[in-house]
Design an enzyme around this catalytic site. Structure first.
Site, PDB file in Angstrom:
ATOM      1  N   LYS A   1       0.836  -1.211   0.000  1.00 44.92           N
ATOM      2  CA  LYS A   1       0.000   0.000   0.000  1.00 44.92           C
ATOM      3  C   LYS A   1       0.866   1.255   0.000  1.00 44.92           C
ATOM      4  O   LYS A   1       0.650   2.167  -0.801  1.00 44.92           O
ATOM      5  CB  LYS A   1      -0.912  -0.042   1.236  1.00 44.92           C
ATOM      6  CG  LYS A   1      -1.877   1.107   1.355  1.00 44.92           C
ATOM      7  CD  LYS A   1      -3.137   0.701   2.102  1.00 44.92           C
ATOM      8  CE  LYS A   1      -2.914   0.512   3.595  1.00 44.92           C
ATOM      9  NZ  LYS A   1      -2.817   1.807   4.303  1.00 44.92           N
TER      10      LYS A   1
ATOM     11  N   SER B   1       7.049   9.048  12.434  1.00 49.15           N
ATOM     12  CA  SER B   1       5.980   8.930  11.438  1.00 49.15           C
ATOM     13  C   SER B   1       6.514   9.111  10.027  1.00 49.15           C
ATOM     14  O   SER B   1       7.007  10.185   9.669  1.00 49.15           O
ATOM     15  CB  SER B   1       4.887   9.972  11.701  1.00 49.15           C
ATOM     16  OG  SER B   1       4.053  10.070  10.557  1.00 49.15           O
TER      17      SER B   1
ATOM     18  N   ARG C   1      -8.763  11.825  12.653  1.00 49.60           N
ATOM     19  CA  ARG C   1      -7.320  11.637  12.856  1.00 49.60           C
ATOM     20  C   ARG C   1      -6.550  12.960  12.851  1.00 49.60           C
ATOM     21  O   ARG C   1      -6.962  13.934  12.226  1.00 49.60           O
ATOM     22  CB  ARG C   1      -6.790  10.653  11.797  1.00 49.60           C
ATOM     23  CG  ARG C   1      -7.452   9.288  11.984  1.00 49.60           C
ATOM     24  CD  ARG C   1      -6.986   8.267  11.003  1.00 49.60           C
ATOM     25  NE  ARG C   1      -5.579   7.947  11.167  1.00 49.60           N
ATOM     26  CZ  ARG C   1      -4.901   7.166  10.332  1.00 49.60           C
ATOM     27  NH1 ARG C   1      -5.518   6.652   9.275  1.00 49.60           N
ATOM     28  NH2 ARG C   1      -3.639   6.914  10.549  1.00 49.60           N
TER      29      ARG C   1
ATOM     30  N   ASP D   1       2.040  -1.189  11.770  1.00 46.86           N
ATOM     31  CA  ASP D   1       0.718  -1.616  11.283  1.00 46.86           C
ATOM     32  C   ASP D   1       0.412  -3.072  11.624  1.00 46.86           C
ATOM     33  O   ASP D   1      -0.704  -3.536  11.372  1.00 46.86           O
ATOM     34  CB  ASP D   1       0.631  -1.417   9.770  1.00 46.86           C
ATOM     35  CG  ASP D   1       0.607   0.065   9.397  1.00 46.86           C
ATOM     36  OD1 ASP D   1       0.215   0.883  10.244  1.00 46.86           O
ATOM     37  OD2 ASP D   1       0.990   0.386   8.259  1.00 46.86           O
TER      38      ASP D   1
ATOM     39  N   ARG E   1      -6.246   1.465  18.101  1.00 45.26           N
ATOM     40  CA  ARG E   1      -5.976   0.027  17.998  1.00 45.26           C
ATOM     41  C   ARG E   1      -5.613  -0.619  19.328  1.00 45.26           C
ATOM     42  O   ARG E   1      -5.697  -1.849  19.445  1.00 45.26           O
ATOM     43  CB  ARG E   1      -4.886  -0.227  16.945  1.00 45.26           C
ATOM     44  CG  ARG E   1      -5.421  -0.022  15.550  1.00 45.26           C
ATOM     45  CD  ARG E   1      -4.415  -0.333  14.467  1.00 45.26           C
ATOM     46  NE  ARG E   1      -5.085  -0.245  13.169  1.00 45.26           N
ATOM     47  CZ  ARG E   1      -4.460  -0.087  12.004  1.00 45.26           C
ATOM     48  NH1 ARG E   1      -3.143   0.001  11.970  1.00 45.26           N
ATOM     49  NH2 ARG E   1      -5.142  -0.023  10.884  1.00 45.26           N
TER      50      ARG E   1
ATOM     51  N   GLY F   1      -5.123   7.820   5.560  1.00 47.24           N
ATOM     52  CA  GLY F   1      -4.266   8.840   6.152  1.00 47.24           C
ATOM     53  C   GLY F   1      -3.058   9.145   5.278  1.00 47.24           C
ATOM     54  O   GLY F   1      -2.605  10.295   5.189  1.00 47.24           O
TER      55      GLY F   1
HETATM   56  C1  S3P Z   1       2.467   4.886   6.300  1.00 42.38           C
HETATM   57  C2  S3P Z   1       3.023   5.225   7.499  1.00 42.38           C
HETATM   58  C3  S3P Z   1       2.493   4.769   8.793  1.00 42.38           C
HETATM   59  C4  S3P Z   1       1.553   3.590   8.637  1.00 42.38           C
HETATM   60  C5  S3P Z   1       0.580   3.786   7.512  1.00 42.38           C
HETATM   61  C6  S3P Z   1       1.295   3.987   6.199  1.00 42.38           C
HETATM   62  C7  S3P Z   1       3.065   5.405   5.057  1.00 42.38           C
HETATM   63  O1  S3P Z   1       1.777   5.834   9.386  1.00 42.38           O
HETATM   64  O2  S3P Z   1       0.853   3.360   9.831  1.00 42.38           O
HETATM   65  O3  S3P Z   1      -0.270   2.655   7.391  1.00 42.38           O
HETATM   66  O4  S3P Z   1       2.743   4.887   3.958  1.00 42.38           O
HETATM   67  O5  S3P Z   1       3.879   6.335   5.147  1.00 42.38           O
HETATM   68  P1  S3P Z   1       2.495   6.929  10.345  1.00 42.38           P
HETATM   69  O6  S3P Z   1       3.443   7.679   9.524  1.00 42.38           O
HETATM   70  O7  S3P Z   1       1.371   7.774  10.851  1.00 42.38           O
HETATM   71  O8  S3P Z   1       3.149   6.124  11.423  1.00 42.38           O
END
Ligand code: S3P
Length: 435
Positions: free
Chosen positions: A23, A169, A124, A317, A348, A96
């Site tokens: 993803k 993040s 969020r 995740d 979660r 997100g």
């Molecule tokens: C992601 C980063 C993570 C992850 C999300 C996908 C990404 O989130 O939980 O499913 O593709 O950069 P955070 O950056 O909020 O930790």
């Protein structure tokens, strides 16, 4: 549309399986392909709702995109300055990643645009991106308390920033780096702990220089992206459900093909191995800029552990699935340093604790983690709160439950794992989707 799962207890996993595309990588391939010069061809693209939301956002900004058809996507890149104002707000759905990464790109455009999301995404936090973007000179508004929608005013002059991330993040890091592509001078992000580095790798794959030293990553604004071919590996976050499933179900022996095992994503393998899992990586190779392997997992008795905090962002995740592993381990598993889990598609920590309680598992949530005591558990009714990973985790739990598990509100599994029910049944779970 409501969708529930009824999962019969028992079963074991066998055979060879390919889970859908990654993803995170699928989002980034569309974003950079759209802004590149030339035609980008993607294979293995995740045809899940989240990545499709990103794709539709770029279509709405005038980018010609063909597909997806069996994971193949063709993007006619418009160049860094070629996007057009969308006629309507861009709907990020449950995603997100779409909202946060697009905000960074939109900060550098010369038009205004708003980003909206579904009820989960609308709860969020977006201040985590608004704060650094504003420090770069971006003008944007969020809803009350820093929640979506996010509306970005175009035509601003951005300046480079050195930003120490307050939380680990990858979304915030990527957002700031994307704005940095449009900024005057250098933009650097300093991470408190390593997070997934797909943005850095994909920028390099599109010919954009990225400087990385220790915990710091920098880009210089004003560069260009050159179209390329991207092969998206299978998503380790989707493989995770099967890694746990085969680990807990006696008699299991399963091989997952072509899984992305980027070290910033592979925390689940380390955590499960520390719990005693029998996992072997074979056929290690590189696909584009990303490490990939086949993963063989066989049943093995698990034991509870204290999860090292350094592994938390590398498995962020996968904790819903790992909590099911913990419920099937002997002794106690302790997770700390994982407060970020409370601001995912659902809280979660709380939602998993409530689900575990419904099955009679001893679990004590804490502000930044959980304590889970493994042992026998019953069937029961679970509310997934519309969180795809909660729904799939409890489907896996049924392998060892004393009775059937009914899981409510599972439609969002399609955000990350289209075809989950069919694939899970092929592997040896017994899931029925019901209205
Ligand atoms: C992601 C980063 C993570 C992850 C999300 C996908 C990404 O989130 O939980 O499913 O593709 O950069 P955070 O950056 O909020 O930790």
């Amino acid at each position: 549309m409501t969708l529930n799962y009824l999962v019969s207890s028992g079963g074991r996993l066998q055979g060879t399986l390919a889970v859908p595309g990654d993803k995170s990588i699928s989002h980034r391939a569309v974003m950079l392909g759209a802004l590149a010069e030339g035609v980008t061809r993607i294979t293995g693209f995740l045809e899940g709702e989240d990545a499709l939301a990103t794709m539709n956002a770029f279509r709405a900004m005038g980018v010609e995109i063909e597909g997806p058809a069996e994971g193949r996507v063709t993007i006619r890149g418009v160049g860094m300055r070629g996007l057009k104002a969308p006629a309507q707000p861009l709907d990020c759905g449950n995603s997100g990643t779409s909202m946060r990464l697009l905000s960074g790109l939109l900060a550098g455009q010369d038009f205004d645009a708003c980003l909206t999301g579904d009820s989960s995404l609308s709860r969020r936090p977006m201040n985590r991106i608004a704060v650094p973007l504003r420090a770069m000179g971006a003008v944007l508004e969020t809803g009350p308390e820093g929640r979506p929608p996010v509306c970005v005013r175009g035509g601003q002059r951005l300046t480079g920033l050195r930003y120490a991330l307050p939380m680990a993040s990858a979304q915030v890091k990527s957002c700031v780096l994307f704005a940095g592509l449009y900024a005057q001078g250098r933009t650097c992000v300093v991470e408190p702990a390593p997070t997934r580095d797909h943005t850095e790798r994909m920028l390099e794959a599109f010919g954009y220089p990225v400087e990385r030293e220790g915990a710091t990553v920098c880009v210089e604004g004003g560069g260009r992206l050159t179209a390329t071919a991207i092969e998206v590996p299978a998503d380790i976050s989707s493989a995770a459900f099967f890694l746990v499933a085969a680990s807990i179900a006696p008699g299991s022996d399963l091989t997952l093909l072509n899984v992305g095992v980027n070290p910033t994503r592979a925390g689940i393998v380390e955590i499960l191995k520390a719990m005693g899992a029998d996992i072997a990586l074979t056929n290690a190779r590189r696909l584009g800029g990303e490490p990939v392997a086949d993963i063989r997992v066989r049943y093995a008795p698990l034991r509870g552990i204290q999860i090292p905090e350094g592994l938390v962002p590398l498995a962020i995740d996968e904790f819903p699935a790992l909590f099911i592993a913990a419920a099937n381990a002997t002794g106690e598993t302790l997770l700390t340093g994982a407060e970020e889990l409370r601001v995912k598609e659902s809280d979660r920590i709380q939602v998993m604790a409530e689900g575990l309680w419904a099955l009679g598992v001893e679990a004590v949530p804490t502000p930044d983690g959980i304590r889970i005591r493994g042992g026998a558990y019953t069937g029961g009714e679970i509310d997934s709160h519309g969180d795809h990973r909660i729904a799939m985790s409890f489907a896996v739990a049924a392998l060892r439950a004393g009775g059937d598990i009914r899981i409510r509100d599972c439609a969002n599994v399609a955000t990350s794992f289209p075809g989950f029910v069919a694939l899970a049944n092929r592997a040896g779970l017994r899931v029925t989707a019901q209205p």
